[in-house]
Design an enzyme around this catalytic site. Structure first.
Site, PDB file in Angstrom:
ATOM      1  N   LYS A  13       0.856  -1.192   0.000  1.00  0.00           N
ATOM      2  CA  LYS A  13       0.000   0.000   0.000  1.00  0.00           C
ATOM      3  C   LYS A  13       0.885   1.232   0.000  1.00  0.00           C
ATOM      4  O   LYS A  13       1.197   1.831   1.028  1.00  0.00           O
ATOM      5  CB  LYS A  13      -0.921   0.003   1.222  1.00  0.00           C
ATOM      6  CG  LYS A  13      -2.114   0.960   1.050  1.00  0.00           C
ATOM      7  CD  LYS A  13      -2.992   0.540  -0.109  1.00  0.00           C
ATOM      8  CE  LYS A  13      -4.117   1.509  -0.369  1.00  0.00           C
ATOM      9  NZ  LYS A  13      -4.911   1.177  -1.539  1.00  0.00           N
ATOM     10  N   SER A  34      -8.271  -0.001  -5.553  1.00  0.00           N
ATOM     11  CA  SER A  34      -8.553   0.292  -4.154  1.00  0.00           C
ATOM     12  C   SER A  34     -10.059   0.519  -3.970  1.00  0.00           C
ATOM     13  O   SER A  34     -10.839  -0.395  -4.198  1.00  0.00           O
ATOM     14  CB  SER A  34      -7.725   1.484  -3.673  1.00  0.00           C
ATOM     15  OG  SER A  34      -7.544   1.411  -2.269  1.00  0.00           O
TER      16      SER A  34
END
Length: 587
Positions: free
Chosen positions: A193, A388
């Site tokens: 991430k 996402s």
């Protein structure tokens, strides 16, 4: 006193001059709108459809006469919509008056997945025996990729073609923040991430570099394979030429390697088009641009009225990013709910082109997608990016379609809260207060997290991630562990994502609509595009301040304005984010 009146008079005169120019601009806009009134366009035999795709391309064009007039007055390309491009190509395929398509794509800047959809539509158009030609003095790599599908691809003898492979770049702000005395307090889940990395590192982490290498090479493999296929050459040749930096070499290199069809001046190109369309050398070519051709009526093969519809719902931009220009979760949820409850809507196609955003906003939209998929077929069509939060709102669909070069995945969440204590110390500011409970002042921007506060935030992120992978596991009919293995915030290309079951098929918007038609068992249908279009006058007035702000910012900072937009998003966005790494630039 005399000076006061002099300044007052100067200010008043300046205001009058500014008002005068505003009136002139407004009159100019009205005159352009009047000259391009909404009459049905009629075309002659042997007409060319000209697709100028050098401006911004959105998934859906919103007919806005003010925006078109401003573009015409300023000389900049008007925005175009993928929906209109695809519809025009399909219509031109049936139109006996259209002989061929001319592409003006030299400075194309849109995403590779969008280009892929246009390429596929042009290949289908050519199946009728009609031609597609392209000419430009300069081709960007994206412009060349689209033009490579043409029957003839011409370059100005002194022109350039950018063909040197893909490059992805990120900007890092940590050094600047350190100098200012600002610390970004970050909590996240997922080693990949990397959306937070620009605020905590000076360069890519190894996981971030690895994932970028994987999806970038996957995208390039696809692009060069398609170029080679269209140009009738070996894939290795495309790499070989790209490694020679043809942009700065004699264009003969491209001609010798069959990557272009000829070196021509514009007048020579026009003469060839006249021969193809049986136009006398002394006459002008009959041509129509996309915006005008949209108003041409060409009967469809299927006749008669049908009540049954396929709703195409567009979700483009950041989710609840605070700018008001992206996806507003409450509004999009309402739109999906409306389509679900409309008995005439037999299937839904959700077109997602989003890097994500607010985790809560994504959850709100996911719920409506899930409810809709329980009562009627719901197909997701991914655009250039659906990652996402963009993947979050897609995962409950019956089927997910993406392009091989779509960026998707990035299943993970993070939170960022700045600590400006270092900055306030530098400028002599101090803070004091009174609280009634242990966490009454949480979160604070003027001090670092305590251990307990950091633990609470991390637990909240872990809980959010668990929900996220649970939604994905349910939607993809697999386990949380399986999603976690390909999750951890990792970004995948569409080609990678299909291999790991994050998407079902390759295809664009047209194929998604076809899949929805089959799933609903429809013979005839109409397309209902949602959300409903806002009145252009109201939209123009509402957007004046935002457009003015962007215009001034870009005028002063140029391309560097994007960095200011990143910092602005921190101020206006939600603190807990399910978002793709900021501003991945692939070129």
């Amino acid at each position: 006193m005399v000076k006061f009146f002099k300044y007052l008079l100067a200010t008043f005169a300046g205001g009058l001059v500014a008002a005068f120019f505003l009136v002139l601009i407004f009159i100019g806009i009205l005159s352009v709108i009047a000259s391009s009134s909404d009459k049905e366009t009629k075309i002659e035999e042997n007409t060319l459809l000209v697709l100028n795709l050098e401006g911004p391309i959105f998934d859906r064009i919103v007919e806005n006469p003010f925006e078109d007039a401003l573009a015409e007055l300023s000389g900049s390309p008007s925005p175009e919509g993928l929906n209109r491009i695809l519809a025009n190509i399909e219509k031109a395929k049936r139109d006996e008056n259209i002989s061929g398509i001319v592409l003006e794509t030299g400075l194309l800047t849109t995403g590779y997945a969008t280009i892929e959809e246009i390429r596929d539509a042009l290949i289908d158009f050519k199946s009728t025996g009609k031609f597609v030609y392209s000419f430009a003095p300069i081709y960007t790599q994206k412009g060349y990729y689209l033009a490579s599908v043409c029957d003839k691809l011409y370059l100005n003898p002194g022109g350039m073609v950018e063909l040197n492979g893909l490059y992805a770049e990120r900007t890092f702000y940590k050094g600047t923040l350190d100098k200012l005395g600002v610390e970004m307090q970050i909590v996240k889940h997922g080693k990949f991430k990397s959306a937070v990395e620009p605020f905590m590192l000076d360069e890519m982490s190894e996981p971030a570099r690895l994932q970028t290498e994987v999806y970038l090479n996957s995208m390039w493999d696809h692009v060069k394979e398609k170029i080679a296929e269209s140009r009738g050459v070996e894939v290795a040749l495309v790499d070989e030429v790209a490694d020679q930096m043809p942009m700065l070499r004699d264009p003969q290199l491209l001609l010798e390697n069959q990557l272009i069809d000829g070196l021509k001046y514009k007048d020579e190109f026009l003469e060839e088009l006249k021969e193809l369309t049986d136009t006398d050398s002394d006459d002008d070519l009959s041509a129509v641009k996309s915006s005008k051709y949209a108003k041409v009526y060409v009967p469809k093969e299927t006749k008669g009225f049908t009540r049954e519809k396929i709703a195409v719902v567009y979700a483009q931009g950041g989710i609840d990013d605070g700018s008001g220009k992206g996806i507003v979760s409450e509004d999009l949820s309402k739109t999906i709910r409306k389509a679900r409850r409309d008995s005439s809507v037999k299937a839904i196609v959700l077109r997602v082109n989003s890097p994500g955003g607010s985790a809560l906003g994504s959850e709100i939209i996911w719920r409506e997608v899930q409810l809709a998929s329980e009562v009627k077929p719901l197909i997701v069509s991914m655009g250039d990016v659906a990652a996402s939060g963009g993947y979050y709102i897609s995962c409950a669909a019956d089927k997910i379609l993406a392009g091989p070069t779509t960026l998707t995945g990035s299943i993970g969440i993070f939170g960022m809260i700045p600590n400006v204590e270092g900055l306030t110390d530098k400028i002599g500011l101090s803070f004091d207060g009174v609280k009634t409970n242990k966490f009454s002042d949480m979160p604070s921007l003027t001090r670092p997290f305590t251990k307990d506060e950091k633990d609470i935030m991390q637990a909240y992120i872990e809980h959010g991630y668990d929900i996220f992978i649970g939604r994905c596991a349910d939607g993809r009919d697999t386990s949380k562990d399986a999603i976690d293995e390909v999750g951890q915030g990792r970004v995948w290309s569409g080609a990678n994502a299909k291999e790991i079951n994050l998407v079902d098929e390759f295809g664009g918007l047209n194929k998604a609509i076809e899949a929805a038609k089959e799933a609903a068992g429809l013979e005839k249908y109409r397309i209902l595009e949602l959300p409903e279009i806002e009145d252009p006058v109201q939209a123009f007035i509402k957007g004046l301040s935002g457009e003015a702000k962007m215009f001034i910012g870009k005028s002063i900072m140029g391309d560097e304005y994007k960095h200011l937009e990143v910092l602005e998003s921190l101020k206006s966005g939600a603190q807990i984010q399910a978002r793709l790494p900021y501003h991945i630039t692939v070129r």
